[in-house]
Design an enzyme around this catalytic site. Structure first.
Site, PDB file in Angstrom:
ATOM      1  N   HIS A 170      -1.437   1.585  -4.211  1.00 22.28           N
ATOM      2  CA  HIS A 170      -1.782   3.014  -4.069  1.00 22.28           C
ATOM      3  C   HIS A 170      -0.819   3.907  -4.834  1.00 22.28           C
ATOM      4  CE1 HIS A 170      -3.961   1.766  -0.116  1.00 22.28           C
ATOM      5  NE2 HIS A 170      -4.650   1.454  -1.196  1.00 22.28           N
TER       6      HIS A 170
ATOM      7  N   GLN B 294       0.850  -1.199   0.000  1.00 25.57           N
ATOM      8  CA  GLN B 294       0.000   0.000   0.000  1.00 25.57           C
ATOM      9  C   GLN B 294       0.883   1.246   0.000  1.00 25.57           C
ATOM     10  OE1 GLN B 294      -3.681  -0.817   2.825  1.00 25.57           O
ATOM     11  NE2 GLN B 294      -1.818  -1.729   3.682  1.00 25.57           N
ATOM     12  N   ASN B 295       2.185   1.029   0.156  1.00 23.53           N
ATOM     13  CA  ASN B 295       3.112   2.142   0.313  1.00 23.53           C
ATOM     14  C   ASN B 295       3.464   2.794  -1.021  1.00 23.53           C
ATOM     15  OD1 ASN B 295       3.032   1.500   2.995  1.00 23.53           O
ATOM     16  ND2 ASN B 295       4.980   0.387   2.996  1.00 23.53           N
ATOM     17  N   ILE B 296       3.778   4.073  -0.939  1.00 22.90           N
ATOM     18  CA  ILE B 296       4.045   4.905  -2.130  1.00 22.90           C
ATOM     19  C   ILE B 296       5.498   5.372  -2.142  1.00 22.90           C
ATOM     20  CG2 ILE B 296       1.642   5.678  -2.311  1.00 22.90           C
ATOM     21  CD1 ILE B 296       2.413   8.219  -0.768  1.00 22.90           C
ATOM     22  N   ASP B 297       6.300   4.854  -1.181  1.00 26.89           N
ATOM     23  CA  ASP B 297       7.639   5.402  -0.937  1.00 26.89           C
ATOM     24  C   ASP B 297       8.748   4.767  -1.763  1.00 26.89           C
ATOM     25  OD1 ASP B 297       7.486   3.691   2.283  1.00 26.89           O
ATOM     26  OD2 ASP B 297       8.155   2.903   0.363  1.00 26.89           O
TER      27      ASP B 297
ATOM     28  N   CYS C 189      -0.471  12.962 -15.635  1.00 31.18           N
ATOM     29  CA  CYS C 189      -1.529  13.901 -16.039  1.00 31.18           C
ATOM     30  C   CYS C 189      -2.866  13.177 -15.885  1.00 31.18           C
ATOM     31  CB  CYS C 189      -1.349  14.325 -17.505  1.00 31.18           C
ATOM     32  SG  CYS C 189      -2.781  15.270 -18.109  1.00 31.18           S
TER      33      CYS C 189
ATOM     34  N   GLY D 297       3.066  -4.370   8.977  1.00 37.11           N
ATOM     35  CA  GLY D 297       2.894  -2.933   9.188  1.00 37.11           C
ATOM     36  C   GLY D 297       1.682  -2.306   8.537  1.00 37.11           C
TER      37      GLY D 297
ATOM     38  N   CYS E 153      -4.558  13.116 -19.825  1.00 40.75           N
ATOM     39  CA  CYS E 153      -4.029  12.270 -20.933  1.00 40.75           C
ATOM     40  C   CYS E 153      -3.153  11.122 -20.437  1.00 40.75           C
ATOM     41  CB  CYS E 153      -3.247  13.147 -21.921  1.00 40.75           C
ATOM     42  SG  CYS E 153      -1.683  13.766 -21.270  1.00 40.75           S
TER      43      CYS E 153
ATOM     44  N   ASN F 120       2.934  -6.535  13.411  1.00 42.67           N
ATOM     45  CA  ASN F 120       2.360  -5.197  13.551  1.00 42.67           C
ATOM     46  C   ASN F 120       2.446  -4.744  15.001  1.00 42.67           C
ATOM     47  OD1 ASN F 120       1.157  -3.236  11.751  1.00 42.67           O
ATOM     48  ND2 ASN F 120      -0.666  -3.361  13.061  1.00 42.67           N
TER      49      ASN F 120
HETATM   50  N1  APR Z   1       6.562  -1.893  13.239  1.00 38.94           N
HETATM   51  C1  APR Z   1       5.388  -2.585  13.146  1.00 38.94           C
HETATM   52  N2  APR Z   1       4.186  -1.981  12.970  1.00 38.94           N
HETATM   53  C2  APR Z   1       4.193  -0.628  12.888  1.00 38.94           C
HETATM   54  C3  APR Z   1       5.368   0.150  12.980  1.00 38.94           C
HETATM   55  C4  APR Z   1       6.587  -0.541  13.161  1.00 38.94           C
HETATM   56  N3  APR Z   1       7.757   0.103  13.271  1.00 38.94           N
HETATM   57  N4  APR Z   1       5.023   1.469  12.860  1.00 38.94           N
HETATM   58  C5  APR Z   1       3.683   1.499  12.704  1.00 38.94           C
HETATM   59  N5  APR Z   1       3.182   0.245  12.730  1.00 38.94           N
HETATM   60  C6  APR Z   1       1.796  -0.186  12.557  1.00 38.94           C
HETATM   61  C7  APR Z   1       0.773   0.698  13.220  1.00 38.94           C
HETATM   62  O1  APR Z   1       0.495   0.242  14.532  1.00 38.94           O
HETATM   63  C8  APR Z   1      -0.430   0.537  12.287  1.00 38.94           C
HETATM   64  O2  APR Z   1      -1.251  -0.553  12.693  1.00 38.94           O
HETATM   65  O3  APR Z   1       1.549  -0.098  11.155  1.00 38.94           O
HETATM   66  C9  APR Z   1       0.177   0.213  10.926  1.00 38.94           C
HETATM   67  C10 APR Z   1       0.125   1.379   9.969  1.00 38.94           C
HETATM   68  O4  APR Z   1      -1.238   1.614   9.702  1.00 38.94           O
HETATM   69  P1  APR Z   1      -1.662   2.892   8.839  1.00 38.94           P
HETATM   70  O5  APR Z   1      -0.957   4.091   9.356  1.00 38.94           O
HETATM   71  O6  APR Z   1      -3.155   2.880   8.788  1.00 38.94           O
HETATM   72  O7  APR Z   1      -1.047   2.590   7.404  1.00 38.94           O
HETATM   73  P2  APR Z   1      -1.619   1.613   6.285  1.00 38.94           P
HETATM   74  O8  APR Z   1      -2.252   0.397   6.898  1.00 38.94           O
HETATM   75  O9  APR Z   1      -0.535   1.397   5.312  1.00 38.94           O
HETATM   76  O10 APR Z   1      -2.768   2.521   5.610  1.00 38.94           O
HETATM   77  C11 APR Z   1      -3.356   2.067   4.431  1.00 38.94           C
HETATM   78  O11 APR Z   1      -4.418   4.228   4.173  1.00 38.94           O
HETATM   79  O12 APR Z   1      -4.422   6.532   4.179  1.00 38.94           O
HETATM   80  C12 APR Z   1      -4.310   5.426   3.392  1.00 38.94           C
HETATM   81  O13 APR Z   1      -3.236   5.403   1.319  1.00 38.94           O
HETATM   82  C13 APR Z   1      -2.983   5.355   2.688  1.00 38.94           C
HETATM   83  O14 APR Z   1      -1.795   3.353   1.973  1.00 38.94           O
HETATM   84  C14 APR Z   1      -2.413   3.999   3.085  1.00 38.94           C
HETATM   85  C15 APR Z   1      -3.647   3.238   3.539  1.00 38.94           C
END
Ligand code: APR
Length: 262
Positions: free
Chosen positions: A125, A105-108, A133, A199, A136, A225
């Site tokens: 994502h 889900q990461n964009i990094d 754009c 995560g 187009c 997590n």
């Molecule tokens: N190690 C393990 N877990 C971690 C750590 C870490 N160092 N840091 C944070 N977390 C956990 C948090 O407890 C949380 O449950 O990772 C999870 C991150 O959740 P979100 O911040 O909701 O991120 P994500 O699940 O990727 O969100 C999904 O939501 O806003 C949109 O587009 C955005 O891709 C994103 C999507």
């Protein structure tokens, strides 16, 4: 403190599996200096996500300015971040020949930066590393557009070909996910024997349906997590802890099981 028994169990399941889908969220990158979204102090405690939807972006210049200011503020940390031990663990799983797909889900772009094979990566994502754009669909490297914005003092860039609004190539709330990426991700989730989540809070759809798809198809689920998720009752092994520490420990056990270390 990591639970040694769960670490050992997780390593054993990884060792037994042959078609692993790794599914990552912002929590895998926080230890690389990129804030996640829903932890205390996360992105959504600093910005109002209702102002950053696709519909708002398309509706008025003032929302395009807001979106670009938000994105430009977060971009340098991602551009300059380095992958961490959790990203490296995913590369090691791939090198063991067990990785079916890496759905993020990461964009990094940290999985690519760490050496995960691009053809195995599904960016649900999108990515901040490119700009598109919205009319187009032309695409540019992010660096090129950032330099143009700085050179021409632009708050919002527009397409040189069709005049349409440019936006970083990420998926905003209300914007359709890339269809082929989503379909392939669901197919991989249905074909894997292990779905390893690292995560993610598992609250954003349709991404958060993927673990359910895997479970229904008979896969085992492992979650690494820091916090609880709505899917915890479905998960076979939950390792509560920091992704780098947990994945380092799991992969150390994995190497012992694989006879790669004493
Ligand atoms: N190690 C393990 N877990 C971690 C750590 C870490 N160092 N840091 C944070 N977390 C956990 C948090 O407890 C949380 O449950 O990772 C999870 C991150 O959740 P979100 O911040 O909701 O991120 P994500 O699940 O990727 O969100 C999904 O939501 O806003 C949109 O587009 C955005 O891709 C994103 C999507």
């Amino acid at each position: 403190m990591l639970n040694k028994s769960l670490i050992h169990q997780a390593a054993g399941v990884i060792h037994e599996s042959r078609n692993i889908v790794v599914f990552t969220g912002a929590g895998i990158s926080t230890e690389s200096g990129i804030p996640d979204f829903r932890s205390p102090g996360g992105v959504w405690s600093q910005y109002n996500q209702d102002d950053l939807t696709y519909q708002k972006f398309m509706s008025h210049e003032k929302y395009r300015k807001l979106y670009w200011a938000y994105d430009q503020a977060r971009y340098p940390a991602m551009r300059d971040a380095n992958p961490n031990a959790a990203h490296e663990a995913v590369v090691e799983i791939e090198k063991s020949g067990r990785l079916l797909a890496l759905i993020t889900q990461n964009i990094d772009g940290l999985h690519q930066k760490c050496g995960s094979s691009v053809e195995k990566i599904y960016e649900l994502h999108g990515t901040v590393m490119e700009v598109t754009c919205l009319e187009c669909k032309a695409r540019w490297p992010r660096k090129e557009i950032v330099e143009k914005m700085e050179r021409e003092n632009l708050e919002v860039p527009y397409c040189e070909y069709c005049g349409g609004p440019l936006k970083c190539a990420t998926i905003a709330f209300g914007q359709a996910l890339p269809e082929e990426v989503l379909m392939d991700s669901f197919n991989h989730a249905a074909a894997c024997d292990l779905f390893l989540i690292i995560g993610s809070s598992l609250v954003v759809q349709p991404a958060a349906t993927l673990p359910l798809q895997a479970k229904r198809a008979g896969a085992r689920l492992i979650l690494v997590n820091l916090s609880d998720t709505p899917y915890d009752s479905l998960i076979d092994i939950i390792v509560k802890g920091k992704a780098t520490q947990a994945m380092r420990s799991i992969m150390t056990e994995f190497r012992k099981l694989s006879g790669l270390s004493s």
